[in-house]
Write an enzyme that holds these catalytic residues in place. Structure first.
Site, PDB file in Angstrom:
ATOM      1  N   LEU A 221       3.290  27.992  27.312  1.00 38.33           N
ATOM      2  CA  LEU A 221       3.480  26.566  27.070  1.00 38.33           C
ATOM      3  C   LEU A 221       4.563  26.451  26.008  1.00 38.33           C
ATOM      4  O   LEU A 221       4.675  27.306  25.126  1.00 38.33           O
ATOM      5  CB  LEU A 221       2.187  25.905  26.561  1.00 38.33           C
ATOM      6  CG  LEU A 221       1.011  25.827  27.540  1.00 38.33           C
ATOM      7  CD1 LEU A 221      -0.207  25.230  26.839  1.00 38.33           C
ATOM      8  CD2 LEU A 221       1.365  24.991  28.762  1.00 38.33           C
ATOM      9  N   ASP A 222       5.374  25.402  26.088  1.00 33.54           N
ATOM     10  CA  ASP A 222       6.400  25.189  25.072  1.00 33.54           C
ATOM     11  C   ASP A 222       5.757  25.057  23.695  1.00 33.54           C
ATOM     12  O   ASP A 222       4.579  24.700  23.565  1.00 33.54           O
ATOM     13  CB  ASP A 222       7.199  23.915  25.378  1.00 33.54           C
ATOM     14  CG  ASP A 222       7.996  24.032  26.667  1.00 33.54           C
ATOM     15  OD1 ASP A 222       8.230  25.170  27.111  1.00 33.54           O
ATOM     16  OD2 ASP A 222       8.376  22.982  27.210  1.00 33.54           O
ATOM     17  N   LYS A 223       6.533  25.309  22.669  1.00 32.34           N
ATOM     18  CA  LYS A 223       6.047  25.270  21.284  1.00 32.34           C
ATOM     19  C   LYS A 223       5.243  24.007  20.985  1.00 32.34           C
ATOM     20  O   LYS A 223       4.187  24.058  20.358  1.00 32.34           O
ATOM     21  CB  LYS A 223       7.248  25.363  20.334  1.00 32.34           C
ATOM     22  CG  LYS A 223       6.894  25.197  18.862  1.00 32.34           C
ATOM     23  CD  LYS A 223       8.152  25.166  17.999  1.00 32.34           C
ATOM     24  CE  LYS A 223       7.807  24.865  16.549  1.00 32.34           C
ATOM     25  NZ  LYS A 223       9.008  24.723  15.719  1.00 32.34           N
TER      26      LYS A 223
END
Length: 321
Positions: free
Chosen positions: A140-142
């Site tokens: 998942l993105d940051k």
């Protein structure tokens, strides 16, 4: 939980009907819990032998031979374990399901060698040092929150990677976007590196296929609350696709363009929207076939507090209208 076993000992007999087939092909079928590349590696190192002898991967067998694996698992990287708390939704001997918070990078990279989910996993589960990427099979993105599955064993890792490649893992997200959608749909546009800004992704003609399904959950004056389902899993896929159809995710300063707001909005809602400091995107549901039991299992998590507050502010504004 069972104790972690860092040494693997397995045996299997080659069927007579496999006469004339290659060692590496037969091994992949007899030991499906390990990846083909790992089995190739063990054949070449002598950790996987035929009747006690080391043979080349392409060696053709006669049938009736005994294949034996005897190997010591080694650390997969030089990453450091760090005592970072994790929100664990589910755990057994095979997988871990985590609810990832915002501002949390998943995997170390240039500029982010520590403080990541991988560093935290190694602290809480030291045995993951010998599993590729400490068991991480997707990201998942940051600043995207929500559910992620992590493999605790080599067998689970191989199985989950295969499920992701077969697109049988169910991943549903919820998001708030700018603009009022008339209905749901599907964005079917290839994604690749941005031709000029290499740190960004974009819809490009020669990109990898990417499909995102979306449906409307609630409309507001100027915004829409939606549910999304991934058919593919490209980097930044949802963010790129929503921006490409002119419904960027609220708070996405990479793909959302300049801050937009509709006329007549209250100061309170304007402040809520301006102060939302990440993309309003949450991986809410995750479903997969359990790598050990073979049963379909799924998990669902609540929206994080910041997204709940955003929706409350939008509802409050709607009630005033």
């Amino acid at each position: 939980m069972t104790d972690f076993i860092d040494h693997i000992e397995q045996k299997a007999t080659v069927a007579t009907e496999d006469c004339g087939r290659r060692l590496d092909q037969i091994a992949a079928e007899l030991f499906p819990e390990f990846s083909r590349s790992r089995l190739q590696q063990w054949i070449k190192s002598g950790d996987l032998q035929v009747n006690g002898q080391q043979l080349p991967p392409k060696q053709k067998l006669l049938g009736g031979e005994q294949l034996s694996i005897s190997t010591q698992l080694k650390a997969e990287g030089d990453w450091q374990a760090e005592d970072i708390p994790l929100n664990i939704v589910f755990e057994d001997d095979h997988i871990i399901v985590i609810n990832k918070p915002t501002n949390f990078v998943v995997h170390p990279a240039a500029g982010n060698r520590d403080g990541t989910l991988l560093n935290a996993l190694l602290f809480h589960f030291p045995q993951l040092a010998s599993v590729p990427r400490a068991g991480i099979v997707h990201r998942l993105d940051k600043d995207t929150t929500g559910l992620m599955v992590v493999a605790k064993t080599l067998a689970a890792h191989t199985d989950l990677v295969a499920q992701l490649q077969a697109r049988s893992v169910s991943r549903e997200y919820e998001a708030v976007v700018s603009g009022v959608m008339t209905g749901g749909g599907c964005v079917d546009q290839p994604i690749g590196r941005h031709p000029k800004q290499r740190v960004k992704m974009a819809v490009v003609r020669d990109g990898k296929e990417a499909r995102t399904h979306y449906k409307v959950l609630q409309r507001f004056d100027g915004h829409t609350y939606i549910r999304l389902k991934l058919e593919t899993g490209r980097t930044h896929q949802i963010r790129v696709h929503m921006a490409s159809i002119k419904f960027p995710i609220v708070g996405d300063d990479v793909y959302g363009g300049r801050f937009r707001i509709h006329k007549g909005v209250s100061d309170q809602l304007r402040e809520t929207l301006q102060s939302f400091d990440r993309q309003a995107l949450h991986a809410r549901e995750l479903g997969l076939v359990h790598p050990h039991t073979g049963e379909f299992v799924s998990w669902k998590t609540e929206l994080p507090e910041d997204m709940q507050n955003l929706l409350a502010a939008l509802n409050q504004e709607q009630e005033k209208a």
